[in-house]
Scaffold this active site. Sequence first.
Site, PDB file in Angstrom:
ATOM      1  N   TYR A 179       7.534   0.714   3.805  1.00  0.00           N
ATOM      2  CA  TYR A 179       6.720   0.031   2.783  1.00  0.00           C
ATOM      3  C   TYR A 179       5.228   0.065   3.168  1.00  0.00           C
ATOM      4  O   TYR A 179       4.368   0.439   2.359  1.00  0.00           O
ATOM      5  CB  TYR A 179       7.235  -1.406   2.622  1.00  0.00           C
ATOM      6  N   TYR A 235       0.278  -7.808 -12.111  1.00  0.00           N
ATOM      7  CA  TYR A 235       0.608  -9.105 -11.488  1.00  0.00           C
ATOM      8  C   TYR A 235       0.511 -10.238 -12.482  1.00  0.00           C
ATOM      9  O   TYR A 235       0.842 -10.079 -13.652  1.00  0.00           O
ATOM     10  CB  TYR A 235      -0.304  -9.382 -10.269  1.00  0.00           C
ATOM     11  N   SER A 262      -0.390  -1.284  -3.847  1.00  0.00           N
ATOM     12  CA  SER A 262       0.755  -1.682  -4.686  1.00  0.00           C
ATOM     13  C   SER A 262       1.146  -0.665  -5.756  1.00  0.00           C
ATOM     14  O   SER A 262       2.212  -0.808  -6.349  1.00  0.00           O
ATOM     15  CB  SER A 262       0.462  -3.008  -5.372  1.00  0.00           C
ATOM     16  N   LYS A 295       4.448   0.789  -5.565  1.00  0.00           N
ATOM     17  CA  LYS A 295       5.647   0.102  -6.111  1.00  0.00           C
ATOM     18  C   LYS A 295       6.245   0.914  -7.269  1.00  0.00           C
ATOM     19  O   LYS A 295       7.454   0.908  -7.475  1.00  0.00           O
ATOM     20  CB  LYS A 295       5.275  -1.309  -6.586  1.00  0.00           C
TER      21      LYS A 295
END
Length: 303
Positions: free
Chosen positions: A188, A239, A60, A63
């Site tokens: 992705y 998160y 992640s 991102k």
Amino acid sequence: MEKVLNAVLEDCRRYTLEGQVASYIPELAKADNEKIGVYVAMKEGEFCAGDWDKNFTIQSIAKTIFLMLAAIDNGIDVVKSHVGVEATGKPFNAIDYGDSVILKEHINPMVNIGAIAVCGMVKAKDNEERFRRLMEFSKKITGNPDLEIDREVYRSERETGNKNRALGYLLKNSGMIYGSVDELLDVYFAMCSMKVNCRDLANIALMLANHGKNRQGEQIIPKADARFLNAVLITSGMYDGSGEFATTVGIPAKSGVGGGIMADCPNRMGIGIYSPALDRKGNSVAGIKMLEALSKEWELSIF
Ligand code: DON
């Protein structure tokens, strides 16, 4: 510095036993949960401890790369007209959007649905070019020309990534991505499978800490984009653990289920962490503990 890093790392080693390596992507379950490493990059020098040179997949933390390049390509205002910046307080792969059209206010670039949308905003004539541009950009911001994809993790992500495909189709249904959902998801998945080490993460973080300039003083991303990124990271980089992290560590950071954390202390340093045993939210347990200790020791919190 190195003495402190080694002491903190040794003290936090016990926490590697408290987490679990990610297993929802089968290939990630092969990680050694006892590995732990840290790298600090500063203008004045570099410091490291433990397994800092072990390769792992960025997951992640990619991102942030999507968001940086999309902001460069489109400008922050255009990015913000497609995705929101409010923390969702939900798990990274949440899909509870009911049957309504998705509103940009409800998605954030640091959770999967928003990141897939932002990945699609990276300008390219097709997804092959999009991937190529993202890889080139990643090499530039890490200063590592040898970055490559972990083929096994990529294959594993592709095989098991149906929830991400569902998120992609929800976005498509709401007119938030153009072209092939599957091809965009391939970009992705591939980017999440990029192999990095703690130094690579520390170098990206140093650039964010230095208002977009790398150690050599080259302006890699615009100053305004670095500020934007840091603001998004402090509110949603960890998160649904972002609020707690802001109170205990207090610096912009982004985690990945590969066990990495990229954290930057504005005007001071970039930090790259690796420890693949995760808590239930998908954040590295020992990684957070190390950052808490370093924040205390060096008074890193920006608050
Ligand atoms: O989307 C996924 O499932 C992963 N490839 C990336 C997720 C991730 O790293 C979430 N993390 N903490």
